[in-house]
Structure formats: C-alpha cells, structure tokens
Design a protein around this motif. Structure first.
Motif, short mmCIF file in Angstrom:
data_model
loop_
_atom_site.label_atom_id
_atom_site.label_comp_id
_atom_site.label_asym_id
_atom_site.label_seq_id
_atom_site.Cartn_x
_atom_site.Cartn_y
_atom_site.Cartn_z
N TYR A 283 -9.92 -0.89 8.97
CA TYR A 283 -10.26 -2.10 8.22
C TYR A 283 -10.47 -1.73 6.76
N GLY A 284 -9.72 -2.37 5.87
CA GLY A 284 -9.83 -2.10 4.45
C GLY A 284 -10.98 -2.87 3.82
N LEU A 285 -12.02 -2.16 3.41
CA LEU A 285 -13.19 -2.81 2.82
C LEU A 285 -13.05 -2.99 1.32
N ARG A 286 -12.73 -1.90 0.61
CA ARG A 286 -12.62 -1.95 -0.84
C ARG A 286 -11.48 -1.03 -1.31
N ALA A 287 -10.91 -1.37 -2.45
CA ALA A 287 -9.87 -0.53 -3.05
C ALA A 287 -9.93 -0.73 -4.55
N GLY A 288 -9.48 0.26 -5.29
CA GLY A 288 -9.47 0.14 -6.74
C GLY A 288 -8.77 1.31 -7.39
N PHE A 289 -8.52 1.18 -8.69
CA PHE A 289 -7.90 2.25 -9.44
C PHE A 289 -8.55 2.34 -10.81
N ASP A 290 -8.35 3.48 -11.45
CA ASP A 290 -8.95 3.74 -12.76
C ASP A 290 -7.95 3.37 -13.85
N PRO A 291 -8.14 2.24 -14.55
CA PRO A 291 -7.18 1.84 -15.58
C PRO A 291 -7.18 2.78 -16.79
N THR A 292 -8.27 3.52 -16.95
CA THR A 292 -8.31 4.45 -18.09
C THR A 292 -7.34 5.61 -17.89
N ALA A 293 -6.87 5.82 -16.66
CA ALA A 293 -5.91 6.88 -16.42
C ALA A 293 -4.52 6.50 -16.92
N GLU A 294 -4.30 5.19 -17.15
CA GLU A 294 -3.02 4.68 -17.65
C GLU A 294 -1.86 5.14 -16.78
N MET A 295 -2.05 4.99 -15.47
CA MET A 295 -1.01 5.34 -14.50
C MET A 295 -0.66 4.08 -13.73
N GLU A 296 0.38 3.43 -14.13
CA GLU A 296 0.76 2.14 -13.59
C GLU A 296 1.08 2.23 -12.11
N HIS A 297 0.57 1.25 -11.36
CA HIS A 297 0.86 1.09 -9.94
C HIS A 297 0.29 2.21 -9.07
N CYS A 298 -0.69 2.98 -9.56
CA CYS A 298 -1.22 4.07 -8.73
C CYS A 298 -1.92 3.54 -7.49
N GLY A 299 -2.55 2.35 -7.57
CA GLY A 299 -3.17 1.76 -6.39
C GLY A 299 -2.16 1.40 -5.32
N ARG A 300 -1.02 0.87 -5.73
CA ARG A 300 0.04 0.52 -4.78
C ARG A 300 0.63 1.77 -4.14
N ILE A 301 0.78 2.83 -4.92
CA ILE A 301 1.31 4.08 -4.38
C ILE A 301 0.33 4.68 -3.38
N LEU A 302 -0.97 4.59 -3.66
CA LEU A 302 -1.95 5.07 -2.70
C LEU A 302 -1.83 4.33 -1.38
N LEU A 303 -1.70 3.00 -1.43
CA LEU A 303 -1.56 2.22 -0.20
C LEU A 303 -0.32 2.64 0.57
N PHE A 304 0.78 2.85 -0.14
CA PHE A 304 2.03 3.28 0.48
C PHE A 304 1.85 4.62 1.19
N LYS A 305 1.26 5.58 0.51
CA LYS A 305 1.08 6.91 1.09
C LYS A 305 0.05 6.90 2.22
N MET A 306 -0.97 6.07 2.08
CA MET A 306 -1.97 5.96 3.13
C MET A 306 -1.37 5.39 4.41
N LEU A 307 -0.55 4.35 4.27
CA LEU A 307 0.10 3.77 5.45
C LEU A 307 1.07 4.76 6.09
N GLU A 308 1.80 5.48 5.28
CA GLU A 308 2.71 6.50 5.82
C GLU A 308 1.93 7.53 6.64
N ASP A 309 0.79 7.95 6.12
CA ASP A 309 -0.05 8.91 6.84
C ASP A 309 -0.62 8.29 8.11
N SER A 310 -0.98 7.02 8.06
CA SER A 310 -1.51 6.34 9.25
C SER A 310 -0.47 6.27 10.36
N PHE A 311 0.76 5.97 10.00
CA PHE A 311 1.84 5.99 10.99
C PHE A 311 1.95 7.37 11.61
N ALA A 312 1.90 8.41 10.79
CA ALA A 312 2.04 9.78 11.28
C ALA A 312 0.88 10.17 12.20
#
Length: 377
Positions: A283-312
């Motif tokens: 169950y996903g309670l909270r999610a977020g990213f650090d905008p000061t890192a200036e890394m676009e879409h890092c939150g979306r990439i984390l979700l992608f990699k997390m789901l890939e790991d969950s499948f595995a």
C-alpha cells in the motif's frame, strides 16, 4: 451458537493480541492498518473517539474482532457522534479481523443496533466493493429496519502483478514505454541510478539504526518538496504527525510490514516511495521527490523501478491509494471503489435532519441520472 461481547478500553483489547494476530493471518486481503499495532499507535492521536470493539465467539472460540469506534465530528447540523472504523482516512479499505468476515460483521452490527445508541449515524466508509462482507453489511442493516444509503467514496487504483513484468510492460501504451526508456536514459547521464529498497523481516523492536536512517532520508526528501507546506499537515515532514508516523514506522518494521523505496542518483537520494506491505500486497502511503536536485521525472522513474522489483520479488499487487491522478492511470491495471454504508439513528433531531438531507440528495441524484440517460421529459 454465537456469543458477542464488547470491549471499550484499548488496554483490555491488547490482552487479545495473540488471538488478534491469529485472526489477522486468516483475514482475506488483510493490511497493516488492520493490525493491533496500528490501532495502538494511532489511537491516542485521536482523543475525540471512544472504542466499541465487538468480539464474536463461537462455542467459546473467538472467530472475529470488529474494532468499531464512535467519533465526534462536526457537520452542518453541529457536532455529531459517528460509529465507524478507526482508520481516519489513513488507508482506503477496512473490515473485520476474521476468517469469516460476513459472520463477524453481521453479529457486530446486530449488537450495535440492539444495544443503547450512543451514535447519531453509522458511517462505514472503507468497504471494498470486492470484500466478502460487502453485501452482508447492507442486508444486516436493512434487516434491522434501517434506511441505508450506499455511495462510492473513493477510487483506488492498483497494479496487479499476476502476469509478470514483461506482460505488464507490453500492456502499457507505446508512448509510455518510450517515455520510460527516455526518462531512465536521461537520468543515468547524471550519475548511477540505484533503487534502495528496505523491507526488513519481522522481529526485533523496529527501532534499530538502519530503520531510523531510512525514515530520516524519506523525511528529508519530503521536507524539500511541496509536502513541507502541505495544508493537510499529514506528510512525513509535518510536525503535527511526525512522532506518530515514526512510531508507526518502527512498529511496521518490527512486523515485517514496512516497505520503503529510495532512488539515488550518483549516490544522492532524490526520491522516495513509502509503503506498508502485507503478504505481498503493498500500500502506497506517501511519495515525493527533491526538486532542488533538478532531476526531472525522478519520482516516476522510482515508481517504475520499484514496480519492476516488486514483480521480481513475486509480490501480488501495489495499491496507489485513493484518488485519480494521471500517473496512477498510466501505471495502474485496475480500479476498485471504497464504498460508504450509512444509516441514521432516529433518536436525535440532528440525525433525523441529516437523514432528511440525505434522502433529498438521493432523490436529486436519481433524477439527475434519469435526465442524463434521457429517460424523463
């Protein structure tokens, strides 16, 4: 024969810990929020509620625990007493702790309807439309003579992992697949991209240094995001709930029900996804990213990699929580509703006024549906 008794003090309820844990493991699709540990941690944070836990026994053996509470809430008619579940919107679904939820909820609701009423309305807000007790709640309340109002309360999106990662990726749109590849490649140009997943095994106190460090990293990322100023004051970096969330964090870790995900780029934590897990259902309670890192879409990439790991890992599903945001639609494979089942007491003027307003709304809603369908002049 069934026997029902009511517990009104949390200290007395905790004496049933062993029984509660046994029943929880047999409860269909149970979650961390149905643990006694969750209730213990959260209870003191909401002093405006009192416990009405119903214990259901058959031939001397406890077969179900239904942890109702009566909450004092403010409505247009003033303060009212609401009999509900003690979840307070921290999650989406809730129900009896029992291998036989239909039996448990029927006995518990009959008990509530037959005992002196300390509530203005019953409002069970977290009923999964796919739960075994969904039909039983309505049948029991109607059988007790209550006028019942049933409404969808929130949409909940899931990513089912039954078909495997490759099949899941292929089920997404071509644009989605292309975008994810592009986002990952762009981020990798800024440094090594790594998923740090912390899902400790059950045991211990949950208050070890690594567990605390993981929470602090997530909290620091949240403090750099929009969540630091969120009006709800319910995020990881919100002072109002910080102590509560950390206590729950430690309790979840001790149960083996904590699942935290951090994305690092070049060794720097830039995004987090904070979850609870029970039997492979996350169950996903909270999610977020650090905008000061200036890394676009890092939150979306984390979700992608997390789901890939969950499948595995062989997980069953991931719940995105309530709400319909665009990113949830892109990642989710299915949607279910959490329904509210509402019935009013006839004992007070406030409850009769609320019921009257609900009946009018029910009528207007039906007329609107008919008009939209072109079935009336």
């Amino acid at each position: 024969m069934l026997h029902v008794r009511e517990i009104n003090q949390l200290a007395e309820l905790t004496t049933l810990r062993e029984t509660w844990n046994r029943l929880l493991q047999a409860t269909p699709r149970y979650s961390f929020f149905q643990t006694l540990e969750w209730l213990e941690a959260a209870w003191g944070h909401y002093p405006q509620q009192r416990l009405r836990a119903v214990v259901v026994e058959r031939d001397g053996e406890t077969i179900g625990i239904v942890p109702f509470c009566v909450r004092t809430e403010r409505r247009r008619v003033g303060t009212v007493e609401v009999l509900t579940y003690p979840l307070d919107d921290w999650s989406t679904f809730y129900g009896p702790i029992s291998a036989e939820p239909q039996v448990a909820i029927r006995a518990a609701l009959r008990h509530v309807m037959e005992t002196p009423r300390d509530w203005d309305l019953i409002d069970l807000r977290y009923i999964d439309q796919a739960s075994p007790e969904y039909m039983t709640i309505g049948e029991t309340l109607r059988g007790a003579g209550a006028r019942l109002f049933i409404r969808p309360r929130m949409e909940v999106r899931f990513c089912s992992m039954a078909g495997g990662w490759e099949a899941y990726v292929e089920s997404r749109s071509r644009n989605w697949r292309r975008q994810m590849r592009r986002d990952v490649e762009m981020l990798e140009k800024q440094g090594a991209v790594e998923l740090v997943r912390y899902r400790p095994a059950a045991g211990g106190t949950g208050r070890d240094a690594r567990t605390a460090e993981i929470y602090q990293i997530c909290e620091q990322i949240a403090a750099h995001s929009w969540q630091a100023d969120a009006a709800s004051q319910s995020t990881l970096s919100s002072p109002r709930v910080r102590d509560l969330l950390f206590d729950i964090h430690c309790r979840a870790a001790s149960l083996g029900m904590l699942d935290t995900n951090i994305l690092t780029v070049g060794g720097r934590p830039v995004a987090f996804n904070y979850n609870y897990v029970a039997a492979g259902r996350t169950y996903g309670l909270r999610a977020g990213f650090d905008p000061t890192a200036e890394m676009e879409h890092c939150g979306r990439i984390l979700l992608f990699k997390m789901l890939e790991d969950s499948f595995a890992r062989g997980d069953e599903e991931y719940s995105f929580g309530p709400g319909r945001q665009a990113y949830k639609d892109r990642f989710a494979t299915e949607m279910r509703h959490a329904y509210t089942f509402r019935a009013y007491s006839a004992a007070t003027l406030k409850s009769r006024l609320m019921k009257w307003r609900e009946q009018i709304a029910d009528s207007l809603y039906s007329e609107q549906e008919l008009n939209e369908a072109g079935l009336v002049d």
